[in-house]
Design an enzyme around this catalytic site. Structure first.
Site, PDB file in Angstrom:
ATOM      1  N   ASP A  67      18.917  32.948  14.981  1.00 30.07           N
ATOM      2  CA  ASP A  67      18.368  31.856  14.176  1.00 30.07           C
ATOM      3  C   ASP A  67      16.848  31.933  14.048  1.00 30.07           C
ATOM      4  OD1 ASP A  67      17.851  31.239  16.848  1.00 30.07           O
ATOM      5  OD2 ASP A  67      19.227  29.551  16.907  1.00 30.07           O
ATOM      6  N   ASN A 136      23.323  19.799  24.175  1.00 32.52           N
ATOM      7  CA  ASN A 136      24.408  19.144  23.435  1.00 32.52           C
ATOM      8  C   ASN A 136      25.545  20.109  23.088  1.00 32.52           C
ATOM      9  OD1 ASN A 136      23.280  20.704  21.458  1.00 32.52           O
ATOM     10  ND2 ASN A 136      22.669  19.036  20.114  1.00 32.52           N
ATOM     11  N   HIS A 138      25.184  23.087  21.657  1.00 30.62           N
ATOM     12  CA  HIS A 138      24.993  23.941  20.480  1.00 30.62           C
ATOM     13  C   HIS A 138      24.846  25.409  20.879  1.00 30.62           C
ATOM     14  CE1 HIS A 138      20.321  23.359  20.339  1.00 30.62           C
ATOM     15  NE2 HIS A 138      20.560  24.573  20.771  1.00 30.62           N
ATOM     16  N   GLU A 143      24.802  22.840  15.498  1.00 29.94           N
ATOM     17  CA  GLU A 143      24.744  21.546  16.160  1.00 29.94           C
ATOM     18  C   GLU A 143      26.130  20.872  16.148  1.00 29.94           C
ATOM     19  OE1 GLU A 143      22.259  20.876  17.792  1.00 29.94           O
ATOM     20  OE2 GLU A 143      20.355  20.971  16.739  1.00 29.94           O
TER      21      GLU A 143
HETATM   22  C1  GLP Z   1      17.410  26.725  20.953  1.00 31.41           C
HETATM   23  C2  GLP Z   1      18.087  27.972  20.413  1.00 31.41           C
HETATM   24  C3  GLP Z   1      19.397  28.238  21.100  1.00 31.41           C
HETATM   25  C4  GLP Z   1      19.218  28.133  22.601  1.00 31.41           C
HETATM   26  C5  GLP Z   1      18.791  26.735  22.957  1.00 31.41           C
HETATM   27  C6  GLP Z   1      18.630  26.508  24.453  1.00 31.41           C
HETATM   28  O1  GLP Z   1      17.812  25.563  20.349  1.00 31.41           O
HETATM   29  N1  GLP Z   1      18.321  27.909  19.005  1.00 31.41           N
HETATM   30  O2  GLP Z   1      19.853  29.535  20.734  1.00 31.41           O
HETATM   31  O3  GLP Z   1      20.421  28.451  23.247  1.00 31.41           O
HETATM   32  O4  GLP Z   1      17.536  26.524  22.338  1.00 31.41           O
HETATM   33  O5  GLP Z   1      17.374  26.907  24.848  1.00 31.41           O
HETATM   34  P1  GLP Z   1      16.877  26.999  26.350  1.00 31.41           P
HETATM   35  O6  GLP Z   1      17.463  28.248  26.885  1.00 31.41           O
HETATM   36  O7  GLP Z   1      15.386  27.070  26.245  1.00 31.41           O
HETATM   37  O8  GLP Z   1      17.357  25.789  27.046  1.00 31.41           O
END
Ligand code: GLP
Length: 244
Positions: A67, A136, A138, A143
């Site tokens: 993404d 959440n 995702h 989402e």
């Molecule tokens: C972002 C990314 C996700 C990732 C999530 C969790 O939203 N788009 O791919 O898994 O963050 O991030 P973190 O590992 O910093 O908690």
């Protein structure tokens, strides 16, 4: 699903890097699906160490990131382009033209989504997809929603995601409200999926992903249907699983 709960986040990174290294050793021209966020950083560090030690080689490999934020130029310090350069690509020998990240700054994001899906197909699909997980549930920026989305698409970020990701920006106001994300279909089409989760704030999402119903309200729960899915957590993120 293969579920491994480790004592420490560093071990999660070592384990994920080991799987990626094995993938690259058995298929040097692997197509890797890569993730951003804090959680995969130890994975990338361990992978860089394996590269520097001469164990893995990225010269024939290629990658597709999950993404990118809409409206951030690739050079913006908070873009996922910048993140990937800093955390991995500047330190290994994957050729620049083998690296694919959605263009969040494309004039027409819908056209960019279609282009990205075509590029994944043209590369022969993703061999191993790395995933983090949002609080959440995702994955990528898929989402919680009423339906699963198949292909790469433009997403409106959930309030919880904006709040969680505000730590990378000067303030929550600066977090883009939209992103381009691979869809659940793209992720499920990967031959193997490796999800990493660390820290107590992921415990509920991990539990719901593994033990809850399969629902687009917890996007990662769809991974229960994936034929090759490995979930690697530390004790904190695996807490609710361990309490059972
Ligand atoms: C972002 C990314 C996700 C990732 C999530 C969790 O939203 N788009 O791919 O898994 O963050 O991030 P973190 O590992 O910093 O908690």
């Amino acid at each position: 699903m293969q579920i491994h709960v480790y004592d420490h986040a560093q071990q999660v990174g070592q384990a994920a890097a080991t799987l990626l290294a094995a993938q690259l050793i058995s298929k040097p021209n692997s197509v890797l699906g890569l993730a951003t966020g804090s959680t995969p950083i130890p994975t990338y560090q361990a992978l860089i160490s394996l590269y520097k030690a001469g164990v893995v080689d990225f010269s024939s490999a290629s990658s597709f990131n999950l993404d990118e934020y809409v409206g951030l130029p690739a050079g913006h310090p908070c873009s996922y382009h910048s993140f990937m350069r800093e955390q991995l690509f500047d330190h290994v020998n994957m050729p620049a033209d083998h690296i694919h990240i959605p263009d969040g700054n494309a004039a027409d994001p819908q056209t960019e989504c279609a282009r990205y899906d075509q590029a994944i197909t043209a590369a022969g699909g993703i061999d191993m997809q790395v995933l983090g997980i949002g609080r959440n549930g995702h994955i990528g920026f898929n989402e919680p929603a009423d339906d699963f989305t198949y292909g790469t698409h433009v997403v409106t970020l959930a309030a919880d995601t904006i709040e969680a990701n505000a730590r990378f920006f000067k303030s929550a106001d600066e977090v883009p409200r939209q992103a381009v994300s691979m869809g659940i279909g793209n992720i499920m089409a990967a031959k193997c999926v490796v999800l990493v989760a660390t820290g107590e704030n992921k415990a509920k999402a991990v539990y719901d992903t593994i033990r809850g119903p399969i629902t687009p309200r917890v996007p990662a729960s769809v991974l229960q249907l994936h034929p090759c899915c490995v979930i690697l957590t530390d004790r904190e993120a695996g807490k609710l699983m361990l309490e059972e």
